[in-house]
Design a protein around this motif. Structure first.
Motif, PDB file in Angstrom:
ATOM      1  N   MET A 170       0.830  -1.198   0.000  1.00 24.07           N
ATOM      2  CA  MET A 170       0.000   0.000   0.000  1.00 24.07           C
ATOM      3  C   MET A 170       0.871   1.257   0.000  1.00 24.07           C
ATOM      4  SD  MET A 170      -3.246  -0.879  -0.091  1.00 24.07           S
ATOM      5  CE  MET A 170      -2.683  -2.044  -1.328  1.00 24.07           C
ATOM      6  N   ALA A 171       0.314   2.343  -0.488  1.00 26.75           N
ATOM      7  CA  ALA A 171       1.087   3.573  -0.646  1.00 26.75           C
ATOM      8  C   ALA A 171       0.786   4.577   0.463  1.00 26.75           C
ATOM      9  CB  ALA A 171       0.772   4.194  -2.004  1.00 26.75           C
ATOM     10  N   ARG A 172       1.683   5.555   0.578  1.00 25.84           N
ATOM     11  CA  ARG A 172       1.491   6.674   1.512  1.00 25.84           C
ATOM     12  C   ARG A 172       1.404   7.953   0.676  1.00 25.84           C
ATOM     13  NH1 ARG A 172       5.346   9.353   5.871  1.00 25.84           N
ATOM     14  NH2 ARG A 172       3.865   9.773   7.554  1.00 25.84           N
ATOM     15  N   ILE A 173       0.309   8.680   0.852  1.00 27.85           N
ATOM     16  CA  ILE A 173       0.014   9.812  -0.031  1.00 27.85           C
ATOM     17  C   ILE A 173      -0.296  11.057   0.785  1.00 27.85           C
ATOM     18  CG2 ILE A 173      -1.514  10.669  -1.881  1.00 27.85           C
ATOM     19  CD1 ILE A 173      -1.619   7.014  -1.260  1.00 27.85           C
ATOM     20  N   PHE A 174       0.228  12.196   0.333  1.00 30.90           N
ATOM     21  CA  PHE A 174      -0.120  13.501   0.890  1.00 30.90           C
ATOM     22  C   PHE A 174      -0.981  14.236  -0.122  1.00 30.90           C
ATOM     23  CE2 PHE A 174       1.217  18.102   1.154  1.00 30.90           C
ATOM     24  CZ  PHE A 174       0.376  18.413   2.221  1.00 30.90           C
ATOM     25  N   ILE A 175      -2.092  14.823   0.351  1.00 33.90           N
ATOM     26  CA  ILE A 175      -3.026  15.520  -0.542  1.00 33.90           C
ATOM     27  C   ILE A 175      -3.239  16.943  -0.036  1.00 33.90           C
ATOM     28  CG2 ILE A 175      -5.276  15.472  -1.666  1.00 33.90           C
ATOM     29  CD1 ILE A 175      -5.566  12.567  -0.786  1.00 33.90           C
ATOM     30  N   THR A 176      -2.928  17.923  -0.853  1.00 33.83           N
ATOM     31  CA  THR A 176      -3.197  19.304  -0.459  1.00 33.83           C
ATOM     32  C   THR A 176      -4.686  19.615  -0.655  1.00 33.83           C
ATOM     33  OG1 THR A 176      -2.762  20.299  -2.643  1.00 33.83           O
ATOM     34  CG2 THR A 176      -0.879  19.993  -1.160  1.00 33.83           C
ATOM     35  N   GLY A 177      -5.182  20.544   0.166  1.00 38.99           N
ATOM     36  CA  GLY A 177      -6.587  20.954   0.036  1.00 38.99           C
ATOM     37  C   GLY A 177      -7.544  19.805   0.219  1.00 38.99           C
ATOM     38  N   SER A 178      -7.329  19.002   1.261  1.00 37.43           N
ATOM     39  CA  SER A 178      -8.131  17.784   1.413  1.00 37.43           C
ATOM     40  C   SER A 178      -9.134  17.857   2.554  1.00 37.43           C
ATOM     41  CB  SER A 178      -7.210  16.570   1.575  1.00 37.43           C
ATOM     42  OG  SER A 178      -6.110  16.846   2.400  1.00 37.43           O
ATOM     43  N   SER A 179      -9.513  19.067   2.951  1.00 31.65           N
ATOM     44  CA  SER A 179     -10.536  19.194   3.989  1.00 31.65           C
ATOM     45  C   SER A 179     -11.949  19.203   3.411  1.00 31.65           C
ATOM     46  CB  SER A 179     -10.307  20.467   4.821  1.00 31.65           C
ATOM     47  OG  SER A 179     -10.421  21.622   4.024  1.00 31.65           O
ATOM     48  N   ASP A 180     -12.055  19.402   2.089  1.00 33.37           N
ATOM     49  CA  ASP A 180     -13.367  19.306   1.445  1.00 33.37           C
ATOM     50  C   ASP A 180     -13.190  19.037  -0.047  1.00 33.37           C
ATOM     51  OD1 ASP A 180     -12.596  21.725   0.345  1.00 33.37           O
ATOM     52  OD2 ASP A 180     -14.123  22.929   1.335  1.00 33.37           O
ATOM     53  N   GLY A 181     -14.296  18.983  -0.765  1.00 34.50           N
ATOM     54  CA  GLY A 181     -14.260  18.843  -2.214  1.00 34.50           C
ATOM     55  C   GLY A 181     -13.568  17.591  -2.714  1.00 34.50           C
ATOM     56  N   LEU A 182     -12.910  17.735  -3.872  1.00 34.28           N
ATOM     57  CA  LEU A 182     -12.277  16.583  -4.514  1.00 34.28           C
ATOM     58  C   LEU A 182     -11.142  16.013  -3.680  1.00 34.28           C
ATOM     59  CD1 LEU A 182     -12.144  17.735  -8.252  1.00 34.28           C
ATOM     60  CD2 LEU A 182     -13.935  16.458  -7.060  1.00 34.28           C
ATOM     61  N   GLY A 183     -10.427  16.873  -2.950  1.00 27.60           N
ATOM     62  CA  GLY A 183      -9.344  16.379  -2.103  1.00 27.60           C
ATOM     63  C   GLY A 183      -9.847  15.449  -1.025  1.00 27.60           C
ATOM     64  N   LYS A 184     -10.945  15.831  -0.402  1.00 25.48           N
ATOM     65  CA  LYS A 184     -11.539  14.970   0.627  1.00 25.48           C
ATOM     66  C   LYS A 184     -12.054  13.680   0.014  1.00 25.48           C
ATOM     67  CE  LYS A 184     -15.686  15.771   2.322  1.00 25.48           C
ATOM     68  NZ  LYS A 184     -16.808  16.420   3.051  1.00 25.48           N
ATOM     69  N   MET A 185     -12.657  13.768  -1.164  1.00 27.15           N
ATOM     70  CA  MET A 185     -13.165  12.570  -1.841  1.00 27.15           C
ATOM     71  C   MET A 185     -12.017  11.616  -2.183  1.00 27.15           C
ATOM     72  SD  MET A 185     -15.981  14.387  -4.317  1.00 27.15           S
ATOM     73  CE  MET A 185     -16.360  12.885  -5.229  1.00 27.15           C
TER      74      MET A 185
END
Length: 255
Positions: free
Chosen positions: A1-16
């Motif tokens: 499995m991978a480890r991923i960092f996502i910016t802007g992930s408190s809502d919208g497409l990032g959260k999805m």
């Protein structure tokens, strides 16, 4: 499995995207611009590993986000999802930059330059980049009358330029850009016509899939299929011009 960092992930497409990655068994680090948003993000994606905090409209805070991420160790992929939309008025940041440019263009550059390079980088663009102005002589809109739609489209063209420049300069990294479609998120608006269920899947696929179609670099995608970008995104001189301007504004080099 991978480890991923996502910016802007408190809502919208990032959260999805974060939710889908956690569902698939991956480790995910979220990002939010404030403590309050971080609490919301942790609640919304309860299986996430942690949340880093910082306002990407600020050069100093963006650099601090990069430091926070580096302190957490290595990542397999980073999804540069954070962005503001085409309805934005002209708002100038404390650094003297239009905040559309600061968040959509300069922040992903700073994070790319400062965070230890992962195996994969994914940059969210927009279909509007196809019709964007490609002249890079007034990145900060200091010589032109403000046009929010044009500023947004240009910033999304910059994201493709950045993705392709990274692919060229770092051949051991898979660096790609995509358009999620015009979907009914807070940014896209309730009347957006494209399929919301498909909007976040391409970034997850590019960040984690072993499908040979995803194991490429310097490409542009829509719904897990290759799509031609604005042809100017392949112009090496424009890529270099953008990098040079961002390096000067941010005080960091891509290396």
């Amino acid at each position: 499995m991978a480890r991923i960092f996502i910016t802007g992930s408190s809502d919208g497409l990032g959260k999805m995207a974060a939710g889908l990655l956690v569902e698939q068994g991956h480790k995910v680090v979220l990002h939010a611009r404030s403590d309050a948003r971080a609490k919301e993000a942790s609640k919304a994606v309860s299986g996430a590993e942690s949340v880093v905090i910082g306002d990407l409209s600020s050069i100093a805070q963006t650099k601090d986000v990069a430091s926070q991420v580096n302190a957490l160790g290595d990542f397999d992929a980073i999804i540069h999802n954070a962005g503001v939309g085409y309805r934005e008025p002209k708002r100038i940041t404390d650094d003297g930059l239009p905040h559309v440019f600061a968040i959509n263009t300069l922040a992903p550059f700073i994070l790319t330059a400062m965070i230890k390079k992962p195996k994969r980088l994914v940059y969210l663009s927009s279909g509007m980049h196809h019709g964007a102005g490609t002249d890079l002589s007034d990145l900060t809109w200091s010589k032109r009358s403000w046009n929010g739609s044009a500023a947004y489209a240009e910033s999304k063209f910059h994201d493709v330029l950045l993705a392709f420049a990274v692919a060229r300069l770092f051949p051991n990294i898979y660096s790609n850009a995509l358009e999620p479609g015009w979907v009914p998120t807070k940014m896209g608006g309730a009347g957006a016509p494209d399929d919301l269920d498909q909007a976040h899947r391409t970034q997850v696929w590019l960040a984690t899939s072993t499908d040979p179609a995803a194991l490429v670099s310097g490409k542009y995608f829509f719904h897990q299929r290759r799509r031609d970008p604005n042809p100017a995104a392949n112009d090496v001189r424009k890529q270099a011009q953008l990098l040079e301007a961002c390096e000067k504004l941010a005080g960091v080099k891509l290396g």
